[in-house]
Motif scaffolding. Structure first.
Motif, mmCIF file in Angstrom:
data_model
loop_
_atom_site.group_PDB
_atom_site.id
_atom_site.type_symbol
_atom_site.label_atom_id
_atom_site.label_comp_id
_atom_site.label_asym_id
_atom_site.label_seq_id
_atom_site.Cartn_x
_atom_site.Cartn_y
_atom_site.Cartn_z
ATOM 1 N N VAL A 11 15.988 33.922 11.155
ATOM 2 C CA VAL A 11 15.213 33.337 12.248
ATOM 3 C C VAL A 11 15.474 32.020 12.429
ATOM 4 O O VAL A 11 15.235 31.239 11.630
ATOM 5 C CB VAL A 11 13.661 33.496 12.429
ATOM 6 C CG1 VAL A 11 13.056 33.276 13.498
ATOM 7 C CG2 VAL A 11 13.306 35.075 12.074
ATOM 8 N N SER A 12 16.098 31.590 13.626
ATOM 9 C CA SER A 12 16.298 30.211 13.837
ATOM 10 C C SER A 12 15.143 29.248 14.174
ATOM 11 O O SER A 12 15.260 28.157 14.035
ATOM 12 C CB SER A 12 17.476 30.054 15.175
ATOM 13 O OG SER A 12 16.734 30.458 16.186
ATOM 14 N N GLY A 13 14.075 29.914 14.892
ATOM 15 C CA GLY A 13 13.071 29.147 15.003
ATOM 16 C C GLY A 13 13.209 28.197 16.528
ATOM 17 O O GLY A 13 12.774 27.231 16.763
ATOM 18 N N ASP A 14 14.201 28.840 17.160
ATOM 19 C CA ASP A 14 14.569 27.965 18.523
ATOM 20 C C ASP A 14 13.789 28.318 19.759
ATOM 21 O O ASP A 14 13.724 27.479 20.730
ATOM 22 C CB ASP A 14 16.009 28.151 18.868
ATOM 23 C CG ASP A 14 16.585 29.596 19.421
ATOM 24 O OD1 ASP A 14 15.717 30.280 18.848
ATOM 25 O OD2 ASP A 14 17.228 29.652 20.137
ATOM 26 N N ALA A 15 13.175 29.455 19.663
ATOM 27 C CA ALA A 15 12.107 29.583 20.705
ATOM 28 C C ALA A 15 11.003 28.739 20.956
ATOM 29 O O ALA A 15 10.386 28.289 20.084
ATOM 30 C CB ALA A 15 11.550 31.148 20.466
ATOM 31 N N PHE A 16 11.061 27.914 21.995
ATOM 32 C CA PHE A 16 10.160 26.836 22.281
ATOM 33 C C PHE A 16 10.313 25.750 21.467
ATOM 34 O O PHE A 16 9.190 24.764 21.545
ATOM 35 C CB PHE A 16 8.629 27.666 22.402
ATOM 36 C CG PHE A 16 8.526 28.646 23.381
ATOM 37 C CD1 PHE A 16 8.628 28.529 24.499
ATOM 38 C CD2 PHE A 16 8.354 30.113 22.701
ATOM 39 C CE1 PHE A 16 8.477 29.651 25.218
ATOM 40 C CE2 PHE A 16 8.267 31.065 23.428
ATOM 41 C CZ PHE A 16 8.367 30.879 24.892
ATOM 42 N N ALA A 17 11.382 25.621 20.732
ATOM 43 C CA ALA A 17 11.411 24.544 19.700
ATOM 44 C C ALA A 17 11.819 23.101 20.572
ATOM 45 O O ALA A 17 12.244 23.207 21.670
ATOM 46 C CB ALA A 17 12.482 24.836 18.992
ATOM 47 N N ASP B 156 12.788 20.475 18.698
ATOM 48 C CA ASP B 156 13.600 19.475 17.552
ATOM 49 C C ASP B 156 14.535 20.179 17.164
ATOM 50 O O ASP B 156 14.624 21.179 16.449
ATOM 51 C CB ASP B 156 12.424 19.330 16.372
ATOM 52 C CG ASP B 156 13.068 18.356 15.486
ATOM 53 O OD1 ASP B 156 14.290 18.312 15.233
ATOM 54 O OD2 ASP B 156 12.285 17.801 14.251
ATOM 55 N N ALA B 157 15.690 19.859 17.743
ATOM 56 C CA ALA B 157 17.046 20.501 17.286
ATOM 57 C C ALA B 157 17.519 20.530 16.068
ATOM 58 O O ALA B 157 17.993 21.561 15.276
ATOM 59 C CB ALA B 157 18.254 20.113 18.266
ATOM 60 N N CYS C 56 19.489 32.385 24.521
ATOM 61 C CA CYS C 56 20.224 31.844 25.417
ATOM 62 C C CYS C 56 19.514 31.471 26.773
ATOM 63 O O CYS C 56 19.955 32.127 27.837
ATOM 64 C CB CYS C 56 21.596 32.484 25.706
ATOM 65 S SG CYS C 56 22.612 32.058 27.245
ATOM 66 N N THR C 57 18.607 30.582 26.717
ATOM 67 C CA THR C 57 17.681 30.207 28.153
ATOM 68 C C THR C 57 17.222 28.771 27.856
ATOM 69 O O THR C 57 16.603 28.596 26.790
ATOM 70 C CB THR C 57 16.464 31.242 27.969
ATOM 71 O OG1 THR C 57 15.670 31.054 29.023
ATOM 72 C CG2 THR C 57 16.031 31.752 26.862
ATOM 73 N N ARG C 58 17.352 28.262 28.881
ATOM 74 C CA ARG C 58 16.970 26.683 28.779
ATOM 75 C C ARG C 58 15.583 26.714 29.001
ATOM 76 O O ARG C 58 14.892 25.821 28.248
ATOM 77 C CB ARG C 58 17.498 25.959 29.998
ATOM 78 C CG ARG C 58 18.916 25.598 29.471
ATOM 79 C CD ARG C 58 19.602 24.969 30.978
ATOM 80 N NE ARG C 58 20.107 25.750 31.966
ATOM 81 C CZ ARG C 58 20.334 25.359 33.099
ATOM 82 N NH1 ARG C 58 20.585 24.132 33.437
ATOM 83 N NH2 ARG C 58 20.519 26.370 34.015
ATOM 84 N N SER C 59 14.988 27.669 29.720
ATOM 85 C CA SER C 59 13.498 27.651 29.700
ATOM 86 C C SER C 59 12.614 27.742 28.450
ATOM 87 O O SER C 59 11.991 26.923 27.959
ATOM 88 C CB SER C 59 13.023 28.797 30.746
ATOM 89 O OG SER C 59 11.739 28.744 30.692
ATOM 90 N N ALA C 60 13.125 28.851 27.737
ATOM 91 C CA ALA C 60 12.190 28.990 26.428
ATOM 92 C C ALA C 60 12.930 28.362 25.017
ATOM 93 O O ALA C 60 12.289 28.517 24.127
ATOM 94 C CB ALA C 60 12.102 30.502 26.287
ATOM 95 N N ALA C 61 14.237 27.909 25.268
ATOM 96 C CA ALA C 61 14.739 27.539 23.993
ATOM 97 C C ALA C 61 15.571 26.198 24.407
ATOM 98 O O ALA C 61 17.013 26.229 24.630
ATOM 99 C CB ALA C 61 15.796 28.678 23.408
ATOM 100 N N PRO C 62 15.350 25.111 24.718
ATOM 101 C CA PRO C 62 15.931 24.002 25.357
ATOM 102 C C PRO C 62 16.779 23.426 24.164
ATOM 103 O O PRO C 62 17.644 22.345 24.761
ATOM 104 C CB PRO C 62 14.826 23.358 25.700
ATOM 105 C CG PRO C 62 13.561 23.237 24.803
ATOM 106 C CD PRO C 62 13.789 24.747 24.758
ATOM 107 N N VAL C 63 16.521 23.366 22.916
ATOM 108 C CA VAL C 63 17.401 22.587 21.979
ATOM 109 C C VAL C 63 18.428 23.406 21.423
ATOM 110 O O VAL C 63 19.086 23.035 20.343
ATOM 111 C CB VAL C 63 16.669 21.856 21.129
ATOM 112 C CG1 VAL C 63 15.644 20.838 21.936
ATOM 113 C CG2 VAL C 63 15.921 22.791 20.076
#
Length: 294
Positions: free
Chosen positions: A226-232, A234-235, A256-263
């Motif tokens: 799990v990358s943990g990128d959703a709503f993160a 801190d890249a 692949c969504t700027r809204s929910a995974a901006p980093v």
């Protein structure tokens, strides 16, 4: 077509004679023999050379049905010495988020796709049908690029089992239709590089949902990292989590969504070179599924 040309030549100098003297006066006879025009002789046709038939493209592998015919679930490759890893990206958009997109919210991430192309990272994109409808040109671009393969992430991105992160729930009788509706949206958008894989929204599933999707003959694809990128926000934290979790044969879930995974793109920019430095090779899910245990 080869043209037939008339071939002009000289008649033989005598029966069985090729111009060499065979006896007294033979050369003289040949010298004074009247000249005759040979009949046109068509050249032998060139043999037809056909290109060997192109090998049939191999079909993406799928898993055999689970117990009682349930939809099979793939989480990662078997233990292997081959240092391969699959990065997967969920192109999320729920059926009711159209007004938010029209108001300017970005559920796409073209910068991430451009980065994957620049870094030459083969990837699998799990796309919702609603996302393909909202961004048909991007869906077509991804779905016709051999670097990528597109898998089904439902049409609505509603939950197939509850509770599931607060998502609305698809009725069991509607689950197969929801998946087929997504496939129809892909076809309308011109997505060609599709594979028979399905990712449950939120990863939430149970025996009932796996039974409902059995007639669709898909392989459900989960993950082991799990990358943990959703709503993160801190890249570096996302990158560290991926780098700490990856093992040979791992399957990573990202978005692949700027809204929910901006980093996500920033994290990928660090993850890819570091994993390559460790000797890892990036593959699509279809290739990961072909990996044999060591």
């Amino acid at each position: 077509m080869v043209a037939l040309g008339a071939v002009l030549g000289t008649a033989p100098t005598g029966c069985g004679m090729d111009g060499a003297a065979t006896g007294s006066g033979a050369a003289d006879v040949g010298a004074h023999a009247p000249q005759r025009t040979a009949l046109p002789v068509p050249p032998s046709p060139s043999p037809s050379v056909e290109a060997p038939p192109a090998p049939a493209p191999s079909k993406p592998p799928v898993l055999a049905p689970g117990p009682a015919g349930l939809t099979p679930v793939f989480e990662r490759a078997p233990t292997t010495a081959d240092k391969v890893v699959a990065l997967t990206f969920d192109a999320d958009m729920t059926a009711d988020e159209g007004p938010r997109a029209e108001a300017g919210e970005h559920f796409d991430n073209p910068g991430l796709i451009a980065l994957l192309r620049r870094l030459k990272v083969p990837s699998t994109v799990f796309m919702t049908g609603r996302w393909a409808e909202q961004y048909p040109e991007q869906a077509r671009s991804i779905g016709t690029d051999p670097l990528f393969e597109v898998a089904n992430h439902s049409y609505s991105h509603y939950a197939f089992a509850s509770p599931c992160y607060g998502l609305p729930t698809v009725a069991e009788d509607d689950m197969r239709a929801d998946v087929e509706r997504a496939s129809a949206a892909f076809r309308r958008a011109g997505v060609r590089n599709t594979v028979p894989y399905f990712r449950f929204p939120g990863g939430c599933h149970d025996d009932a949902s796996r039974r409902a999707l059995a007639p669709a003959k898909v392989t459900a694809v989960q993950w082991d990292v799990v990358s943990g990128d959703a709503f993160a926000t801190d890249a570096d934290a996302v990158a560290e989590q991926v780098l700490a979790g990856v093992e040979p044969g791992s399957l990573v879930v990202m978005h692949c969504t700027r809204s929910a995974a901006p980093v996500t793109d920033e994290a990928v920019r660090r993850v890819v070179p570091e994993l390559r430095e460790r000797g890892y090779r990036f593959v699509k899910v279809s290739d990961l599924m072909r990996t044999r245990p060591s």
